[in-house]
Design a protein around this motif. Structure first.
Motif, short mmCIF file in Angstrom:
data_model
loop_
_atom_site.label_atom_id
_atom_site.label_comp_id
_atom_site.label_asym_id
_atom_site.label_seq_id
_atom_site.Cartn_x
_atom_site.Cartn_y
_atom_site.Cartn_z
N TYR A 70 0.84 -1.20 0.00
CA TYR A 70 0.00 0.00 0.00
C TYR A 70 0.88 1.25 0.00
N LEU A 71 0.37 2.31 -0.67
CA LEU A 71 1.14 3.51 -0.91
C LEU A 71 0.31 4.75 -0.59
N SER A 72 1.00 5.83 -0.28
CA SER A 72 0.35 7.12 -0.10
C SER A 72 1.28 8.20 -0.61
N PHE A 73 0.74 9.12 -1.41
CA PHE A 73 1.56 10.17 -2.01
C PHE A 73 1.25 11.50 -1.34
N ASN A 74 2.29 12.25 -1.02
CA ASN A 74 2.15 13.56 -0.39
C ASN A 74 3.01 14.56 -1.15
N GLY A 75 2.36 15.53 -1.80
CA GLY A 75 3.10 16.54 -2.54
C GLY A 75 2.67 17.95 -2.19
N ARG A 76 2.16 18.16 -0.98
CA ARG A 76 1.60 19.46 -0.60
C ARG A 76 2.64 20.43 -0.05
N ARG A 77 2.22 21.68 0.00
CA ARG A 77 2.89 22.76 0.73
C ARG A 77 4.34 22.97 0.31
N GLY A 78 4.64 22.68 -0.94
CA GLY A 78 5.96 23.03 -1.43
C GLY A 78 7.08 22.12 -0.98
N ARG A 79 6.81 21.16 -0.09
CA ARG A 79 7.86 20.24 0.32
C ARG A 79 8.11 19.23 -0.78
N ALA A 80 9.24 18.56 -0.72
CA ALA A 80 9.56 17.57 -1.74
C ALA A 80 8.48 16.49 -1.80
N ALA A 81 8.07 16.15 -3.03
CA ALA A 81 7.04 15.12 -3.20
C ALA A 81 7.55 13.80 -2.62
N PHE A 139 0.87 14.46 9.38
CA PHE A 139 0.77 13.18 10.07
C PHE A 139 0.74 12.04 9.06
N ILE A 140 1.29 10.90 9.46
CA ILE A 140 1.19 9.64 8.72
C ILE A 140 0.38 8.67 9.58
N LEU A 141 -0.62 8.04 8.98
CA LEU A 141 -1.45 7.05 9.68
C LEU A 141 -1.22 5.68 9.05
N ILE A 142 -0.87 4.71 9.88
CA ILE A 142 -0.56 3.36 9.41
C ILE A 142 -1.51 2.37 10.09
N SER A 143 -2.22 1.60 9.29
CA SER A 143 -3.11 0.55 9.82
C SER A 143 -2.40 -0.79 9.75
N ASN A 144 -2.14 -1.37 10.92
CA ASN A 144 -1.52 -2.68 11.02
C ASN A 144 -2.60 -3.72 11.23
N ASP A 157 4.81 13.70 11.09
CA ASP A 157 5.76 13.76 9.97
C ASP A 157 6.24 15.20 9.77
N ASP A 158 6.81 15.77 10.82
CA ASP A 158 7.30 17.14 10.77
C ASP A 158 8.69 17.19 11.40
N GLU A 159 9.70 17.50 10.59
CA GLU A 159 11.07 17.46 11.07
C GLU A 159 11.34 18.47 12.18
N ALA A 160 10.54 19.53 12.23
CA ALA A 160 10.76 20.56 13.24
C ALA A 160 10.28 20.12 14.63
N LEU A 161 9.48 19.07 14.68
CA LEU A 161 8.93 18.60 15.94
C LEU A 161 9.47 17.21 16.26
N GLU A 162 10.02 17.04 17.42
CA GLU A 162 10.54 15.74 17.84
C GLU A 162 9.46 15.04 18.67
#
Length: 438
Positions: A70-81, A139-144, A157-162
């Motif tokens: 399964y895949l999810s594509f994120n290309g929003r807000r000017g960040r690298a696709a 955010f990334i949501l993963i269903s196991n 999924d934000d590098e500025a937040l640990e």
């Protein structure tokens, strides 16, 4: 060649995967000598015809990430696709990839791993999606799906937040079908706009094992994710909710369609406008003809042994929110329904704004078409952003098929297909989202 969309096809790289009939009946009959190579890249032209990019070679190889189902594509807000991919194994993993289109010796897709594979927080991750909160936190949501229990994992999924990921065990199963529902099984999740100021995002998770749709709210993002369960909507016993999608039409945004895998039905549900809780709307609608499985006593009735021929997969809305498309495995068809609703004049006068969701009265799903997919085991559907094309990933006939869609009637017509061994998932993106101008 000019093309409208880029497609990514995730394929099982091991035999006998994700088949609930494997241990009891030896699995759905198919050519077991064929297994997937990984993730393939394809193009879709202006008429809906499919063709391979990268000469049909995988852009993610099986050796690098096995069972990329399964895949999810994120290309929003000017960040690298980025393409986020799960590895559906007992030791569940997921991995993000930066992606771009290049024109060296023809258009091709280039993927680069954005770090090593990460733990998914559970076993057999079968779904991944992304979301952005109103304040711009990804955010990334993963269903196991899980062996002992289903787990929903939420990753900031934000590098500025640990912020550490939060993995939520969904609980016990309904045990209506003791073989498949002894425990919870997280099959998919989606994000809906929050109705409360304290919540960053609201999440709905389809739990096949407990026959329920579970609501969560993320309340904070300060070093850890505070995720609170808000409620559960009970689906019909033994139905096995598999996927859900909220309506993309703003006036119908509280309405969702749920695919019920084990009864081969679709079900309309909605969020109540006054408190945000979920409720069912009427009875589920079957995806199958009344006489299915038919021809008892002949070889054509062999599907009867597999849960009486009932095994639904994906369901989704058209971009205008007027039609539902749902796939039935074993019957190997797509059913098309038109949403019927009316406007209550009194509610419209007393509501704020024209087309307010509070003024809409849902009537039913009206049957439009049932069309054979032309393949075996349609596992995943993907509709183009423009609504003109619908793609189907066939797991057991090893291909991806393309259909044209009429926006007025909602009806589908077959275009062509490409070979893709053990195809499990297909996703479509505009080339422009990958920094490419056609």
């Amino acid at each position: 060649m000019e093309f409208e969309y880029v497609g990514f096809v995730g394929c099982y790289t091991m035999p006998g995967q994700a088949d609930p009939f494997e241990s009891s009946h030896g699995g759905i009959p198919h050519d077991r000598s064929k297994i997937g190579k990984g993730v393939l890249a394809i193009g879709i032209d202006i008429d809906g015809r499919l063709f391979f990019l990268n000469n049909g070679e995988p852009v993610i190889k099986a050796d690098d990430l096995p069972n990329p189902s399964y895949l999810s594509f994120n290309g929003r807000r000017g960040r690298a696709a980025r393409l986020c991919v799960v590895s559906e194994l007992g030791d569940g993993k997921w991995q993000p990839f930066c992606c771009e289109l290049t024109e060296n010796d023809g258009v091709c897709v280039k993927l680069e791993a954005d770090g090593a594979p990460l733990g998914s927080g559970g076993s057999f991750p079968c779904h991944i999606t992304h979301a952005c909160s109103p304040v711009g936190v990804d955010f990334i949501l993963i269903s196991n799906y899980g062996e002992e229990h289903g787990v929903l994992t939420i990753v900031c999924d934000d590098e500025a937040l640990e912020v550490k990921p939060n993995s939520i065990v969904l609980g016990s199963g309904s045990k209506v079908n003791y073989t498949r529902q002894q425990s919870s099984h997280a099959h998919s999740s989606c994000v809906v706009p929050s109705m409360t100021p304290s919540s960053m995002i609201d999440i709905c998770s389809a739990d096949l094992g407990s026959d329920s749709i579970i609501q969560f709210s993320i309340l904070s993002c300060n070093q850890s994710l505070a995720c609170v369960e808000k409620g559960r909507l009970a689906a019909p016993p033994g139905s096995g909710p598999r996927s859900l999608m909220f309506n993309p039409n703003a006036a119908l945004s509280n309405l969702a369609v749920v695919s019920l895998e084990m009864t081969a039905q679709v079900w309309l549900i909605r969020r109540r406008p006054h408190d945000g809780c979920l409720e069912g709307l009427g009875s589920p609608v079957s995806l199958l003809p009344d006489d299915w499985p038919n021809c008892v006593g002949t070889t054509e009735s062999s599907e009867m042994q597999f849960n009486r021929g009932r095994w639904a997969s994906d369901a989704l809305w058209s971009p205008d929110g007027k039609f539902v498309y749902a796939a039935a495995r074993l019957h190997d068809s797509i059913s098309v329904f038109q949403l019927k609703y009316k406007i209550d004049p009194y509610r419209e006068r007393t509501s704020t704004g024209e087309g307010c969701p509070n003024s809409i009265i849902i009537e039913n799903l009206e049957f439009v078409q049932r069309i054979p997919t032309g393949g075996r085991t349609p596992r995943c559907l993907a509709m183009s952003e423009c609504g003109r094309f619908l793609l189907v990933a066939h797991q057991h006939s090893h291909d991806v098929a393309s259909f044209r869609r009429c926006s007025e009637s909602g009806m589908l017509s077959f275009v062509n297909r490409l070979n893709a061994n053990c195809a499990a998932c297909v996703k479509l993106v505009r080339p422009q989202m990958m920094g490419f101008e056609t």
